[in-house]
Design an enzyme around this catalytic site. Structure first.
Site, PDB file in Angstrom:
ATOM      1  N   SER A 135     -15.319 -36.435  -7.878  1.00 13.38           N
ATOM      2  CA  SER A 135     -16.775 -36.428  -7.951  1.00 13.38           C
ATOM      3  C   SER A 135     -17.425 -35.871  -6.685  1.00 13.38           C
ATOM      4  CB  SER A 135     -17.259 -37.851  -8.255  1.00 13.38           C
ATOM      5  OG  SER A 135     -18.632 -37.879  -8.549  1.00 13.38           O
ATOM      6  N   ASP A 142     -16.231 -22.677  -1.467  1.00 13.12           N
ATOM      7  CA  ASP A 142     -16.992 -21.563  -2.035  1.00 13.12           C
ATOM      8  C   ASP A 142     -17.768 -20.799  -0.975  1.00 13.12           C
ATOM      9  OD1 ASP A 142     -16.074 -22.100  -4.537  1.00 13.12           O
ATOM     10  OD2 ASP A 142     -17.958 -22.879  -5.336  1.00 13.12           O
ATOM     11  N   LYS A 163     -13.383 -34.489 -11.726  1.00 11.81           N
ATOM     12  CA  LYS A 163     -14.518 -35.193 -12.340  1.00 11.81           C
ATOM     13  C   LYS A 163     -15.805 -34.469 -11.965  1.00 11.81           C
ATOM     14  CE  LYS A 163     -17.044 -39.562 -12.587  1.00 11.81           C
ATOM     15  NZ  LYS A 163     -18.370 -38.956 -12.298  1.00 11.81           N
TER      16      LYS A 163
END
Length: 415
Positions: free
Chosen positions: A295, A306, A320
């Site tokens: 999460s 990224d 998740k």
């Protein structure tokens, strides 16, 4: 004339029948009608069951079982929270609860103190790891489950609880009168230096204040002269999304998109940007992850990957990427339901494509290459979706021996 009248009557009747059948056919596909019909069937079934079943039934238990089974058919994170579990849920989101401040565990027939929090009422009263809890306010803990013992130890701050304790190696017991307090469990469980210039921050949870705690830890380490940082998110189950964004903001520029959410209803479509000036955008960072990192922990790892801000090291994370929101129900109960999915800066979704088939620890299993899509980081490196964050540097899981596992499981290492 009679023939025409008879023929006209037949046409009218046929028309009425066609309209009736069409209406019934359309109605059977009307979602609102299906909802009313299903609730009516459920109510009548429940009424008949309670009236005519051979044994006495517990209506609350039957309904809760039915609710749980219904929600289990969806995703693993949509759950019903009855009034009795409200305090536990609040602790998961705030890190606060009223109690004595100690981790407990079962050892044989009784509950024992596993770890009194530093500075807590339990620690101030002299309780130590290994102390055996014989009773709580006269309630014997022998052969009782942990939740029932924990519920009696919790309570309103300022109230008194009496624990009957037997110290290890002693035959007699003594009573400890402890005043409950507001307990806060820190998100940063440890920080320090691993060597002269390397800082280390262990982040265990994402309750309110996690971003501030990491920031304070980092500033303290900077004063000690660190020039590189390890952020340990291994085993972190996640929590509040906004705290993940605040932690990223410590190391990424202002107005940077960290994560977005998309749901069926437009009000759940949101974008989360960094809002403040960062503390340091240059220091080299390694983020440690494991199969238990989930999460909010995956949002940090994914966003830092990224945006090419950190090297991710460890195992592929849990997978998740579903957003949960709570809806208040009657009688102080709540429904925690999935309302959206997370998307990190590259556009990929953290969520495992198939969350019904997982490894034993709950992490995502093998995903066929045909189901995996390719994305690019800010600097053009290739990254992939399909379930969790794949680390830049993979570290194999080190398994320990059966002997070691049994020593741990039986509490012998603790003893």
């Amino acid at each position: 004339m009679k023939k025409k009248s008879h023929k006209l009557r037949n046409i009218v009747i046929a028309g009425i029948l066609i309209i009736s059948v069409s209406f019934g056919f359309a109605r059977s596909y009307d979602p609102d009608f299906k909802l009313v019909k299903s609730l009516d069937i459920f109510y009548s079934l429940f009424r008949e069951l309670n009236v005519f079943y051979v044994d006495q039934t517990d209506p609350e238990k039957l309904i809760e079982t039915g609710i749980d089974a219904m929600l289990n058919s969806l995703d693993p994170y949509t759950t019903y929270i009855p009034e009795s579990e409200k305090d536990d849920f609040n602790f998961m989101t705030t890190g606060n609860y009223g109690g004595i401040g100690a981790v407990i565990r079962r050892d044989g027939d009784y509950t024992i103190i596993a770890d009194p929090y530093q500075g807590s009422p339990a620690a101030r009263a002299g309780l130590m790891a290994g102390d055996i809890i014989l009773s709580v306010d006269g309630f014997s803990t022998k052969n009782k489950n942990l939740s029932s013992v924990s519920d009696r130890m919790k309570g309103t701050p300022g109230t008194e609880v009496v624990l009957e304790i037997r110290k290890p190696g002693q035959k007699s017991a003594e009573k400890f009168k402890i005043i409950r307090d507001q307990i806060h469990v820190n998100n940063v469980s440890y920080y320090g230096k691993t060597e002269d210039k390397t800082g280390y921050i262990r982040l265990s949870t994402f309750t309110l204040g996690a971003g501030e705690e990491v920031g304070e830890a980092f500033k303290s380490l900077k004063k000690e002269g660190i020039s590189r940082l390890i952020l340990d998110l291994r085993g972190n189950p996640g929590g509040l999304v906004i705290e993940a964004v605040r932690i990223c903001n410590l190391f990424l520029p202002k107005d940077q998109l960290i994560v977005s959410t998309k749901g069926k209803i437009s009000e759940w479509n949101k974008e989360y940007y960094t809002k403040k000036e960062p503390l340091d955008t240059k220091i080299p960072i390694v983020v440690l992850v494991s199969r238990g990192s989930a999460s909010a922990a995956e949002i940090i790892a994914g966003a830092m990957q990224d945006l090419d801000r950190a090297v991710i090291l460890g195992q592929r994370t849990f997978g998740k990427g579903l957003v949960q929101s709570t809806r208040k129900l009657k009688y102080d109960s709540q429904l925690k339901l999935t309302t959206a999915k997370y998307y990190i800066p590259s556009g990929r979704c953290i969520q495992a494509l198939d969350y019904t088939h997982r490894n034993e620890d709950g992490s995502v299993g093998h995903i066929p290459d045909s189901l995996i899509s390719e994305f690019s980081t800010q600097n053009g490196r290739k990254v992939y979706d399909g379930g969790g964050i794949t680390p830049d540097i993979k570290d194999t899981i080190k398994f320990i021996s059966e002997v070691s596992l049994n020593l741990y499981a039986q509490g012998l290492i603790f003893d």
